[in-house]
Design a protein around this motif. Structure first.
Motif, PDB file in Angstrom:
ATOM      1  N   LYS A 117      -4.488  18.051 -16.294  1.00  0.00           N
ATOM      2  CA  LYS A 117      -4.771  17.506 -17.623  1.00  0.00           C
ATOM      3  C   LYS A 117      -6.068  18.040 -18.219  1.00  0.00           C
ATOM      4  CE  LYS A 117      -4.799  13.148 -20.113  1.00  0.00           C
ATOM      5  NZ  LYS A 117      -4.595  11.702 -20.003  1.00  0.00           N
ATOM      6  N   TYR A 118      -7.114  18.178 -17.413  1.00  0.00           N
ATOM      7  CA  TYR A 118      -8.410  18.642 -17.910  1.00  0.00           C
ATOM      8  C   TYR A 118      -8.829  19.980 -17.288  1.00  0.00           C
ATOM      9  CZ  TYR A 118      -8.581  13.769 -19.382  1.00  0.00           C
ATOM     10  OH  TYR A 118      -8.297  12.559 -19.950  1.00  0.00           O
ATOM     11  N   TYR A 119      -7.881  20.695 -16.722  1.00  0.00           N
ATOM     12  CA  TYR A 119      -8.177  21.938 -16.008  1.00  0.00           C
ATOM     13  C   TYR A 119      -8.283  23.145 -16.933  1.00  0.00           C
ATOM     14  CZ  TYR A 119      -8.067  25.035 -11.890  1.00  0.00           C
ATOM     15  OH  TYR A 119      -8.376  25.950 -10.917  1.00  0.00           O
ATOM     16  N   GLY A 120      -7.674  23.044 -18.110  1.00  0.00           N
ATOM     17  CA  GLY A 120      -7.727  24.168 -19.047  1.00  0.00           C
ATOM     18  C   GLY A 120      -6.581  25.141 -18.897  1.00  0.00           C
ATOM     19  N   LEU A 121      -5.609  24.802 -18.067  1.00  0.00           N
ATOM     20  CA  LEU A 121      -4.408  25.620 -17.882  1.00  0.00           C
ATOM     21  C   LEU A 121      -3.200  24.702 -17.891  1.00  0.00           C
ATOM     22  CD1 LEU A 121      -5.466  27.897 -14.857  1.00  0.00           C
ATOM     23  CD2 LEU A 121      -5.351  28.581 -17.259  1.00  0.00           C
ATOM     24  N   GLU A 122      -2.061  25.272 -18.204  1.00  0.00           N
ATOM     25  CA  GLU A 122      -0.808  24.521 -18.084  1.00  0.00           C
ATOM     26  C   GLU A 122      -0.509  24.322 -16.603  1.00  0.00           C
ATOM     27  OE1 GLU A 122       0.944  23.212 -20.491  1.00  0.00           O
ATOM     28  OE2 GLU A 122      -0.063  24.154 -22.192  1.00  0.00           O
ATOM     29  N   PRO A 123       0.240  23.267 -16.253  1.00  0.00           N
ATOM     30  CA  PRO A 123       0.643  23.105 -14.848  1.00  0.00           C
ATOM     31  C   PRO A 123       1.370  24.364 -14.370  1.00  0.00           C
ATOM     32  CG  PRO A 123       1.189  21.142 -16.109  1.00  0.00           C
ATOM     33  CD  PRO A 123       0.734  22.181 -17.097  1.00  0.00           C
ATOM     34  N   PHE A 124       1.099  24.742 -13.129  1.00  0.00           N
ATOM     35  CA  PHE A 124       1.706  25.951 -12.579  1.00  0.00           C
ATOM     36  C   PHE A 124       3.211  25.776 -12.464  1.00  0.00           C
ATOM     37  CE2 PHE A 124      -2.133  27.924 -10.151  1.00  0.00           C
ATOM     38  CZ  PHE A 124      -2.875  27.908 -11.313  1.00  0.00           C
ATOM     39  N   GLY A 125       3.931  26.850 -12.776  1.00  0.00           N
ATOM     40  CA  GLY A 125       5.388  26.816 -12.724  1.00  0.00           C
ATOM     41  C   GLY A 125       5.966  27.533 -11.528  1.00  0.00           C
ATOM     42  N   SER A 126       5.104  28.212 -10.750  1.00  0.00           N
ATOM     43  CA  SER A 126       5.595  28.939  -9.577  1.00  0.00           C
ATOM     44  C   SER A 126       4.471  29.142  -8.580  1.00  0.00           C
ATOM     45  CB  SER A 126       6.151  30.306  -9.991  1.00  0.00           C
ATOM     46  OG  SER A 126       5.092  31.174 -10.367  1.00  0.00           O
ATOM     47  N   GLU A 127       4.865  29.405  -7.353  1.00  0.00           N
ATOM     48  CA  GLU A 127       3.889  29.693  -6.307  1.00  0.00           C
ATOM     49  C   GLU A 127       3.141  30.995  -6.611  1.00  0.00           C
ATOM     50  OE1 GLU A 127       4.226  30.158  -1.606  1.00  0.00           O
ATOM     51  OE2 GLU A 127       5.099  28.278  -2.349  1.00  0.00           O
ATOM     52  N   ASN A 128       3.787  31.878  -7.369  1.00  0.00           N
ATOM     53  CA  ASN A 128       3.133  33.132  -7.749  1.00  0.00           C
ATOM     54  C   ASN A 128       1.866  32.860  -8.570  1.00  0.00           C
ATOM     55  OD1 ASN A 128       3.174  36.043  -7.640  1.00  0.00           O
ATOM     56  ND2 ASN A 128       3.497  35.949  -9.866  1.00  0.00           N
ATOM     57  N   GLU A 129       1.895  31.832  -9.414  1.00  0.00           N
ATOM     58  CA  GLU A 129       0.698  31.472 -10.178  1.00  0.00           C
ATOM     59  C   GLU A 129      -0.417  31.001  -9.249  1.00  0.00           C
ATOM     60  OE1 GLU A 129       1.334  29.580 -14.265  1.00  0.00           O
ATOM     61  OE2 GLU A 129       3.259  29.223 -13.258  1.00  0.00           O
ATOM     62  N   ALA A 130      -0.057  30.330  -8.168  1.00  0.00           N
ATOM     63  CA  ALA A 130      -1.059  29.931  -7.175  1.00  0.00           C
ATOM     64  C   ALA A 130      -1.659  31.168  -6.510  1.00  0.00           C
ATOM     65  CB  ALA A 130      -0.435  28.996  -6.141  1.00  0.00           C
ATOM     66  N   LEU A 131      -0.837  32.172  -6.238  1.00  0.00           N
ATOM     67  CA  LEU A 131      -1.351  33.426  -5.669  1.00  0.00           C
ATOM     68  C   LEU A 131      -2.309  34.113  -6.638  1.00  0.00           C
ATOM     69  CD1 LEU A 131       1.903  34.763  -3.973  1.00  0.00           C
ATOM     70  CD2 LEU A 131      -0.219  34.081  -2.795  1.00  0.00           C
ATOM     71  N   GLU A 132      -1.996  34.058  -7.928  1.00  0.00           N
ATOM     72  CA  GLU A 132      -2.892  34.629  -8.942  1.00  0.00           C
ATOM     73  C   GLU A 132      -4.223  33.864  -8.980  1.00  0.00           C
ATOM     74  OE1 GLU A 132      -0.639  34.568 -12.581  1.00  0.00           O
ATOM     75  OE2 GLU A 132       0.762  36.091 -11.849  1.00  0.00           O
ATOM     76  N   GLU A 133      -4.163  32.551  -8.829  1.00  0.00           N
ATOM     77  CA  GLU A 133      -5.378  31.730  -8.790  1.00  0.00           C
ATOM     78  C   GLU A 133      -6.236  32.112  -7.575  1.00  0.00           C
ATOM     79  OE1 GLU A 133      -7.593  28.236 -10.390  1.00  0.00           O
ATOM     80  OE2 GLU A 133      -6.239  29.734 -11.206  1.00  0.00           O
ATOM     81  N   ILE A 134      -5.601  32.301  -6.429  1.00  0.00           N
ATOM     82  CA  ILE A 134      -6.316  32.715  -5.217  1.00  0.00           C
ATOM     83  C   ILE A 134      -6.947  34.096  -5.427  1.00  0.00           C
ATOM     84  CG2 ILE A 134      -6.024  33.341  -2.770  1.00  0.00           C
ATOM     85  CD1 ILE A 134      -3.774  31.113  -2.743  1.00  0.00           C
ATOM     86  N   ALA A 135      -6.231  34.993  -6.082  1.00  0.00           N
ATOM     87  CA  ALA A 135      -6.789  36.322  -6.383  1.00  0.00           C
ATOM     88  C   ALA A 135      -8.022  36.184  -7.277  1.00  0.00           C
ATOM     89  CB  ALA A 135      -5.729  37.201  -7.047  1.00  0.00           C
TER      90      ALA A 135
END
Length: 183
Positions: free
Chosen positions: A36-54
């Motif tokens: 809600k206050y993170y500044g991004l839309e909720p992630f829609g895939s595990e690939n987005e989590a990998l991008e966050e880790i990168a």
């Protein structure tokens, strides 16, 4: 910094996040309440989590930040993260950020993690100022940083454009001398 600093508190281990943590990170960053206050839309895939880790790895390499995975002692699953970003070494300042899986809200875990990384920054780096940018409606985060000794310094109007809208943000600051006086 040659080795990633692992920080240990009474209940937590704060450690480097790796690609093997992608499913855990996706689990909480796909939750609309967490985001809600993170500044991004909720992630829609595990690939987005990998991008966050990168991104976590890139800010570390560029020396503009560091992000720790929050885990409970004796459990290696990442339940949130906290760290610093937008570090400006020449001005000895950094921004603090944190998020936590909704399953662990209200237990003091985010505060415990945040207090430990603040201690680390002021005792083991040259940082003199830590600032937090918080949306006015995010009262839980405001209370948390105020309890940690941060001072609300002002309102930055339409400071960020995220998720299709402009957001006002409160600027909070904590100075090393304030930390040393209050610890």
């Amino acid at each position: 910094m040659t080795e990633f600093p692992v920080l240990v508190t009474e209940r937590l281990v704060l450690r480097k996040i790796t690609e093997s943590d992608a499913s855990s990170i996706y689990e909480y960053l796909s939750d609309s309440e967490v985001m809600k206050y993170y500044g991004l839309e909720p992630f829609g895939s595990e690939n987005e989590a990998l991008e966050e880790i990168a991104w976590y790895n890139s800010i570390l390499e560029e020396k503009t930040g560091i992000r720790w995975g929050i885990t409970l002692k004796n459990e290696d699953k990442v339940i949130g993260s906290c760290g610093f970003l937008n570090t400006v070494s020449s001005h000895y300042r950094t921004d603090i950020g944190f998020e936590l899986s909704k399953d662990f809200w209200g237990q003091g875990i985010a505060s415990e993690a945040m207090n430990e990384i603040i201690r680390y920054a002021f005792e083991h780096t040259t940082i003199q100022r830590i600032q937090a940018l918080i949306e006015p409606l995010n009262q839980a985060s405001q209370r948390m940083v105020e309890k940690a000794g941060f001072t609300r310094e002002g309102l930055l109007r339409k400071y960020e454009y995220t998720c299709g809208k402009f957001d006002d943000l409160y600027m909070y600051g904590l100075l090393k001398e304030e930390y040393n006086t209050n610890k």
